[in-house]
Design an enzyme around this catalytic site. Structure first.
Site, PDB file in Angstrom:
ATOM      1  N   LYS A  13       0.841  -1.207   0.000  1.00  0.00           N
ATOM      2  CA  LYS A  13       0.000   0.000   0.000  1.00  0.00           C
ATOM      3  C   LYS A  13       0.877   1.259   0.000  1.00  0.00           C
ATOM      4  O   LYS A  13       0.683   2.168  -0.790  1.00  0.00           O
ATOM      5  CB  LYS A  13      -0.932   0.026   1.227  1.00  0.00           C
ATOM      6  CG  LYS A  13      -1.818  -1.199   1.345  1.00  0.00           C
ATOM      7  CD  LYS A  13      -2.712  -1.150   2.578  1.00  0.00           C
ATOM      8  CE  LYS A  13      -1.999  -1.220   3.911  1.00  0.00           C
ATOM      9  NZ  LYS A  13      -1.297  -2.486   4.199  1.00  0.00           N
ATOM     10  N   ARG A  88      -9.723   0.633   9.265  1.00  0.00           N
ATOM     11  CA  ARG A  88      -9.290  -0.727   9.575  1.00  0.00           C
ATOM     12  C   ARG A  88     -10.338  -1.500  10.353  1.00  0.00           C
ATOM     13  O   ARG A  88     -10.124  -2.659  10.669  1.00  0.00           O
ATOM     14  CB  ARG A  88      -8.030  -0.662  10.432  1.00  0.00           C
ATOM     15  CG  ARG A  88      -6.747  -0.778   9.642  1.00  0.00           C
ATOM     16  CD  ARG A  88      -5.617  -0.546  10.621  1.00  0.00           C
ATOM     17  NE  ARG A  88      -4.445  -1.276  10.277  1.00  0.00           N
ATOM     18  CZ  ARG A  88      -3.392  -0.732   9.681  1.00  0.00           C
ATOM     19  NH1 ARG A  88      -3.416   0.520   9.323  1.00  0.00           N
ATOM     20  NH2 ARG A  88      -2.334  -1.467   9.437  1.00  0.00           N
ATOM     21  N   ARG A 127      11.989  -5.357   4.867  1.00  0.00           N
ATOM     22  CA  ARG A 127      11.772  -3.914   4.671  1.00  0.00           C
ATOM     23  C   ARG A 127      12.751  -3.101   5.510  1.00  0.00           C
ATOM     24  O   ARG A 127      13.011  -3.416   6.674  1.00  0.00           O
ATOM     25  CB  ARG A 127      10.342  -3.548   5.067  1.00  0.00           C
ATOM     26  CG  ARG A 127      10.102  -2.038   5.061  1.00  0.00           C
ATOM     27  CD  ARG A 127       8.650  -1.673   5.089  1.00  0.00           C
ATOM     28  NE  ARG A 127       7.934  -2.249   6.198  1.00  0.00           N
ATOM     29  CZ  ARG A 127       6.612  -2.216   6.319  1.00  0.00           C
ATOM     30  NH1 ARG A 127       5.872  -1.639   5.396  1.00  0.00           N
ATOM     31  NH2 ARG A 127       6.017  -2.767   7.354  1.00  0.00           N
ATOM     32  N   ARG A 160      11.609  -1.191  11.205  1.00  0.00           N
ATOM     33  CA  ARG A 160      10.538  -0.831  12.136  1.00  0.00           C
ATOM     34  C   ARG A 160      10.471  -1.859  13.259  1.00  0.00           C
ATOM     35  O   ARG A 160      10.597  -3.058  13.005  1.00  0.00           O
ATOM     36  CB  ARG A 160       9.186  -0.799  11.402  1.00  0.00           C
ATOM     37  CG  ARG A 160       8.901   0.511  10.719  1.00  0.00           C
ATOM     38  CD  ARG A 160       7.709   0.499   9.793  1.00  0.00           C
ATOM     39  NE  ARG A 160       6.517  -0.181  10.247  1.00  0.00           N
ATOM     40  CZ  ARG A 160       5.385  -0.260   9.542  1.00  0.00           C
ATOM     41  NH1 ARG A 160       5.300   0.346   8.362  1.00  0.00           N
ATOM     42  NH2 ARG A 160       4.344  -0.911  10.004  1.00  0.00           N
ATOM     43  N   ARG A 171      -0.207  -9.098  13.304  1.00  0.00           N
ATOM     44  CA  ARG A 171      -0.862  -8.056  12.497  1.00  0.00           C
ATOM     45  C   ARG A 171      -1.781  -8.683  11.450  1.00  0.00           C
ATOM     46  O   ARG A 171      -2.850  -8.171  11.140  1.00  0.00           O
ATOM     47  CB  ARG A 171       0.178  -7.163  11.818  1.00  0.00           C
ATOM     48  CG  ARG A 171       0.742  -6.121  12.776  1.00  0.00           C
ATOM     49  CD  ARG A 171       2.106  -5.608  12.370  1.00  0.00           C
ATOM     50  NE  ARG A 171       2.157  -4.909  11.111  1.00  0.00           N
ATOM     51  CZ  ARG A 171       3.281  -4.634  10.451  1.00  0.00           C
ATOM     52  NH1 ARG A 171       4.446  -5.006  10.940  1.00  0.00           N
ATOM     53  NH2 ARG A 171       3.256  -3.990   9.325  1.00  0.00           N
TER      54      ARG A 171
HETATM   55  P1  AP5 Z   1       4.970  -1.540   1.885  1.00  0.00           P
HETATM   56  O1  AP5 Z   1       4.581  -0.776   0.656  1.00  0.00           O
HETATM   57  O2  AP5 Z   1       5.730  -0.807   2.934  1.00  0.00           O
HETATM   58  O3  AP5 Z   1       3.676  -2.294   2.480  1.00  0.00           O
HETATM   59  P2  AP5 Z   1       2.391  -1.748   3.225  1.00  0.00           P
HETATM   60  O4  AP5 Z   1       1.202  -2.439   2.639  1.00  0.00           O
HETATM   61  O5  AP5 Z   1       2.379  -0.247   3.231  1.00  0.00           O
HETATM   62  O6  AP5 Z   1       2.686  -2.379   4.652  1.00  0.00           O
HETATM   63  P3  AP5 Z   1       2.665  -1.835   6.146  1.00  0.00           P
HETATM   64  O7  AP5 Z   1       3.380  -2.884   6.954  1.00  0.00           O
HETATM   65  O8  AP5 Z   1       3.199  -0.440   6.260  1.00  0.00           O
HETATM   66  O9  AP5 Z   1       1.154  -1.863   6.439  1.00  0.00           O
HETATM   67  P4  AP5 Z   1       0.490  -1.972   7.758  1.00  0.00           P
HETATM   68  O10 AP5 Z   1      -0.901  -1.738   7.320  1.00  0.00           O
HETATM   69  O11 AP5 Z   1       0.701  -3.187   8.561  1.00  0.00           O
HETATM   70  O12 AP5 Z   1       1.247  -0.872   8.649  1.00  0.00           O
HETATM   71  P5  AP5 Z   1       0.855   0.612   9.062  1.00  0.00           P
HETATM   72  O13 AP5 Z   1       2.080   1.411   9.063  1.00  0.00           O
HETATM   73  O14 AP5 Z   1      -0.333   1.087   8.324  1.00  0.00           O
HETATM   74  O15 AP5 Z   1       5.799  -2.827   1.401  1.00  0.00           O
HETATM   75  C1  AP5 Z   1       6.379  -3.745   2.290  1.00  0.00           C
HETATM   76  C2  AP5 Z   1       7.760  -4.187   1.758  1.00  0.00           C
HETATM   77  O16 AP5 Z   1       7.590  -4.896   0.529  1.00  0.00           O
HETATM   78  C3  AP5 Z   1       8.720  -3.017   1.436  1.00  0.00           C
HETATM   79  O17 AP5 Z   1      10.025  -3.389   1.780  1.00  0.00           O
HETATM   80  C4  AP5 Z   1       8.594  -2.825  -0.091  1.00  0.00           C
HETATM   81  O18 AP5 Z   1       9.798  -2.333  -0.653  1.00  0.00           O
HETATM   82  C5  AP5 Z   1       8.266  -4.230  -0.560  1.00  0.00           C
HETATM   83  N1  AP5 Z   1       7.308  -4.214  -1.667  1.00  0.00           N
HETATM   84  C6  AP5 Z   1       6.123  -3.533  -1.673  1.00  0.00           C
HETATM   85  N2  AP5 Z   1       5.465  -3.732  -2.828  1.00  0.00           N
HETATM   86  C7  AP5 Z   1       6.261  -4.571  -3.562  1.00  0.00           C
HETATM   87  C8  AP5 Z   1       6.105  -5.151  -4.850  1.00  0.00           C
HETATM   88  N3  AP5 Z   1       5.038  -4.911  -5.600  1.00  0.00           N
HETATM   89  N4  AP5 Z   1       7.092  -5.977  -5.307  1.00  0.00           N
HETATM   90  C9  AP5 Z   1       8.181  -6.224  -4.527  1.00  0.00           C
HETATM   91  N5  AP5 Z   1       8.390  -5.698  -3.296  1.00  0.00           N
HETATM   92  C10 AP5 Z   1       7.429  -4.874  -2.815  1.00  0.00           C
HETATM   93  O19 AP5 Z   1       0.357   0.371  10.574  1.00  0.00           O
HETATM   94  C11 AP5 Z   1       1.252   0.014  11.616  1.00  0.00           C
HETATM   95  C12 AP5 Z   1       0.497  -0.102  12.926  1.00  0.00           C
HETATM   96  O20 AP5 Z   1      -0.129   1.162  13.270  1.00  0.00           O
HETATM   97  C13 AP5 Z   1      -0.676  -1.107  12.947  1.00  0.00           C
HETATM   98  O21 AP5 Z   1      -0.225  -2.423  13.217  1.00  0.00           O
HETATM   99  C14 AP5 Z   1      -1.541  -0.532  14.091  1.00  0.00           C
HETATM  100  O22 AP5 Z   1      -1.009  -0.830  15.349  1.00  0.00           O
HETATM  101  C15 AP5 Z   1      -1.403   0.973  13.886  1.00  0.00           C
HETATM  102  N6  AP5 Z   1      -2.460   1.541  13.022  1.00  0.00           N
HETATM  103  C16 AP5 Z   1      -2.267   2.146  11.806  1.00  0.00           C
HETATM  104  N7  AP5 Z   1      -3.432   2.550  11.298  1.00  0.00           N
HETATM  105  C17 AP5 Z   1      -4.390   2.202  12.202  1.00  0.00           C
HETATM  106  C18 AP5 Z   1      -5.803   2.327  12.218  1.00  0.00           C
HETATM  107  N8  AP5 Z   1      -6.479   2.893  11.200  1.00  0.00           N
HETATM  108  N9  AP5 Z   1      -6.460   1.851  13.297  1.00  0.00           N
HETATM  109  C19 AP5 Z   1      -5.820   1.288  14.338  1.00  0.00           C
HETATM  110  N10 AP5 Z   1      -4.482   1.123  14.369  1.00  0.00           N
HETATM  111  C20 AP5 Z   1      -3.770   1.573  13.310  1.00  0.00           C
END
Ligand code: AP5
Length: 219
Positions: A13, A88, A127, A160, A171
């Site tokens: 994402k 979420r 990552r 991270r 997660r």
């Molecule tokens: P990346 O693009 O970073 O993936 P992502 O989908 O953004 O993954 P996240 O881990 O950031 O999502 P998340 O939803 O768990 O975390 P968030 O920060 O929102 O890609 C991942 C890796 O793969 C990278 O190394 C990239 O280079 C590689 N890659 C990507 N696409 C690729 C491709 N097509 N081909 C090859 N390689 C690729 O949330 C973190 C925490 O915050 C949550 O656990 C929760 O505690 C809290 N939180 C956040 N939002 C909320 C909410 N709305 N409500 C409650 N708690 C929340």
């Protein structure tokens, strides 16, 4: 265009959002990034959020919704937005609809990036991120030019604290229980599109641009 990005952790994402915001002037709002900023500042909200984020649990709805509302209400009106990591839960999806009605900027497209658990674990454990520039790398798929340092800012890359296998599994379980059901919420509104998160982000970007053009022709 106003877009919500849905999908499991590591589905890509943030990587897709990075490409889209650069090429199509969309405002990227990631609640994960907003929470990490608050934790870094050690604000009250950041202190409350820390233990949830580090354990891979969801931060309580009211804290995240307040953070998002502040950001959306002060965002420039002319740009479309790209919401990443929100909503979420069903309660967040309903709060979002109410908030967007108030500011007259409804969601026009919910994009669901699907991805399987093995790929997610490989992506997340590999990552590395640059905290200041916000750039995201992968030690195998997208390595920086100089190992361990950001291409753009030159700062050292970090992992991270929630990017270990145990927390990723947690997660994913939280995602399946709380977030996957809201895919149906957007399907019922007729604005859901599913894409294969295993594809290259650049290919996904191209597919999405075609989709946005198609929607513009229909409207
Ligand atoms: P990346 O693009 O970073 O993936 P992502 O989908 O953004 O993954 P996240 O881990 O950031 O999502 P998340 O939803 O768990 O975390 P968030 O920060 O929102 O890609 C991942 C890796 O793969 C990278 O190394 C990239 O280079 C590689 N890659 C990507 N696409 C690729 C491709 N097509 N081909 C090859 N390689 C690729 O949330 C973190 C925490 O915050 C949550 O656990 C929760 O505690 C809290 N939180 C956040 N939002 C909320 C909410 N709305 N409500 C409650 N708690 C929340």
């Amino acid at each position: 265009m106003n877009i919500v990005l849905l999908g499991p952790p590591g589905a890509g994402k943030g990587s897709l959002a990075q490409l889209l915001k650069e090429e199509h002037s969309l405002l990227h709002i990631s609640t994960g990034d907003l929470l990490r900023e608050e934790m870094k500042k050690e604000s009250d909200l950041g202190k409350q959020a820390k233990s949830y984020v580090e354990k891979g649990e969801l931060v309580p709805d009211e804290l995240v919704t307040q953070l998002l509302a502040n950001k959306l209400k002060t965002a420039p009106k002319q740009a479309g937005y790209l919401l990443d990591g929100y909503p979420r839960t069903r309660a967040q999806a309903e709060s979002l609809d109410a908030l967007l009605k108030e500011i007259e900027r409804p969601v026009q497209l919910a994009l669901y990036l699907d991805c399987d658990l093995d790929l997610i674990i490989r992506r997340i454990t590999g990552r590395r991120v640059a905290p200041k520039s916000g750039r995201v790398y992968h030690i195998v798929n997208r390595p920086p030019k100089r190992e361990g340092f950001c291409d753009e800012s030159g700062e050292p890359l970090i992992q991270r604290p929630d990017d270990n296998e145990e927390t990723v599994r947690k997660r994913m379980a939280v995602y399946l229980e709380n977030t996957l059901p809201i895919v149906q919420y957007y399907e019922d509104q007729g604005i859901l599109r599913k894409m294969d998160g295993a594809k290259e982000s650049e290919d996904l970007q191209q597919e999405l641009v075609e989709l946005i053009d198609e929607q513009a022709r229909l409207n």
